[in-house]
Enzyme design. Structure first.
Site, short mmCIF file in Angstrom:
data_model
loop_
_atom_site.label_atom_id
_atom_site.label_comp_id
_atom_site.label_asym_id
_atom_site.label_seq_id
_atom_site.Cartn_x
_atom_site.Cartn_y
_atom_site.Cartn_z
N THR A 136 0.88 -1.17 0.00
CA THR A 136 0.00 0.00 0.00
C THR A 136 0.91 1.22 0.00
O THR A 136 1.59 1.50 0.99
CB THR A 136 -0.93 0.02 1.23
OG1 THR A 136 -1.81 -1.10 1.14
CG2 THR A 136 -1.75 1.29 1.28
N LYS B 78 -7.28 1.70 -3.34
CA LYS B 78 -6.98 1.29 -1.96
C LYS B 78 -7.18 2.48 -1.01
O LYS B 78 -7.63 2.31 0.13
CB LYS B 78 -5.56 0.76 -1.86
CG LYS B 78 -5.11 0.35 -0.45
CD LYS B 78 -5.96 -0.79 0.13
CE LYS B 78 -5.58 -1.11 1.58
NZ LYS B 78 -4.34 -1.87 1.70
N LYS C 133 -0.25 5.33 8.45
CA LYS C 133 0.58 5.45 7.25
C LYS C 133 -0.30 5.56 6.02
O LYS C 133 -0.11 6.43 5.16
CB LYS C 133 1.51 4.24 7.11
CG LYS C 133 2.45 4.31 5.90
CD LYS C 133 2.76 2.95 5.32
CE LYS C 133 1.63 2.45 4.46
NZ LYS C 133 1.97 1.23 3.67
#
Length: 289
Positions: free
Chosen positions: A98, A173, A241
């Site tokens: 990711t 995502k 994050k």
């Protein structure tokens, strides 16, 4: 059977590489920054390990990466002894990290310069999804490259979709994480409110989960949240994050994400409580402190 390299054997990558070897039947060589973990993977699944990403990627048809962040990704692909240094023309680099859409586009261009294909392919489903081989994979890249890569990705996935050109997988995502952040905060507030109102949370969820309020988070996390247990699934450090990537992209494209920004701050509060490694459902702990 294809010749496959897998770079990055964390809680997601370790089982994903295993599915490529066992379920996919591929010839898999792995690399991990901690060599002991690569050796443990090779012993468990009967594959091979390599001392550098370049060595792992040499002669591979498909090279998978699943690392921590943009900088880690650049290091194992474009850095010294990185995978692109040795990848053969026609090979395909598939990134399950990711990361940002920006680094996905960088890797697409770098792979193209080497006459290689690239797919950004971040995943959703958490550690359990990786271990059970039922991840959702959101892909960005050229359609012809995707069609070649999809049968290999299928070894660890329940759903694999091409969202658009390079970077589109990462953008999808980001939407996934935006939706999760709001859902978890709503569920945390609902459980908190129910407890303060003296209701039986199990009975409440049994009813409302069958209606419009139902969600994966409610179905899979309400019991552990109600019990004050937060050792299940995706850690807050990683969620922050991801949300940092989301908010950075929003600053670039002008999207307004007030709830996402607020929930990111709430996760910061939980980190300050010592909950860095608690799972994302621990937003409830912040309300109950």
């Amino acid at each position: 059977m294809a010749k496959v390299a897998f770079i990055g054997l964390g809680v997601m990558g370790f089982p994903m590489a295993g599915h490529l070897k066992v379920k996919g039947g591929h010839d898999v060589t792995v690399y991990n920054r901690t060599a002991e973990k690569a050796a443990a993977w090779a012993e468990k699944f009967g594959g091979k390990s390599a001392p550098t990403p370049a060595e792992a990627a040499k002669d591979a048809d498909f090279v998978f990466t699943c690392v921590g962040n943009d900088d880690d990704l650049r290091s194992v692909t474009m850095g010294e002894n990185g995978a692109l240094e040795s990848m053969k023309p026609g090979a395909i680099l598939i990134d399950n990290t990711t990361a940002s859409a920006e680094v996905a586009r960088e890797l697409y261009a770098a792979a193209k310069d080497k006459s290689c294909g690239f797919i950004d392919a971040p995943v959703s489903g958490g550690q359990a999804g990786a271990e059970n081989g039922v991840l959702t994979v959101m892909c960005g890249g050229d359609e012809a490259t995707f069609e070649k890569a999809k049968p290999v990705i299928d070894a660890y996935a329940r759903m694999v979709g091409l969202m658009g050109p390079a970077g589109a997988g990462q953008l999808t995502k980001m939407i996934n994480q935006i939706c999760i952040a709001g859902l978890v905060q709503g569920l945390a507030e609902g459980i908190h409110f129910g407890k303060r109102a003296g209701l039986d949370i199990e009975k409440v969820v049994e009813v409302i989960s069958k209606g419009a309020a139902g969600s994966w988070q409610m179905e899979n996390r309400h019991k552990t949240m109600n019990a004050g247990k937060y050792d299940f699934g995706f850690a807050i450090d990683w969620m922050r994050k991801d949300l940092g990537i989301v908010l950075s992209e929003a600053r670039r494209n002008g999207a307004k994400l007030p709830v996402t920004a607020l929930v990111d701050q709430f996760y910061g509060d939980v980190q300050a409580m010592g909950g860095n490694r608690w799972d994302t459902s621990s937003l409830l702990a912040r309300l109950e402190k």
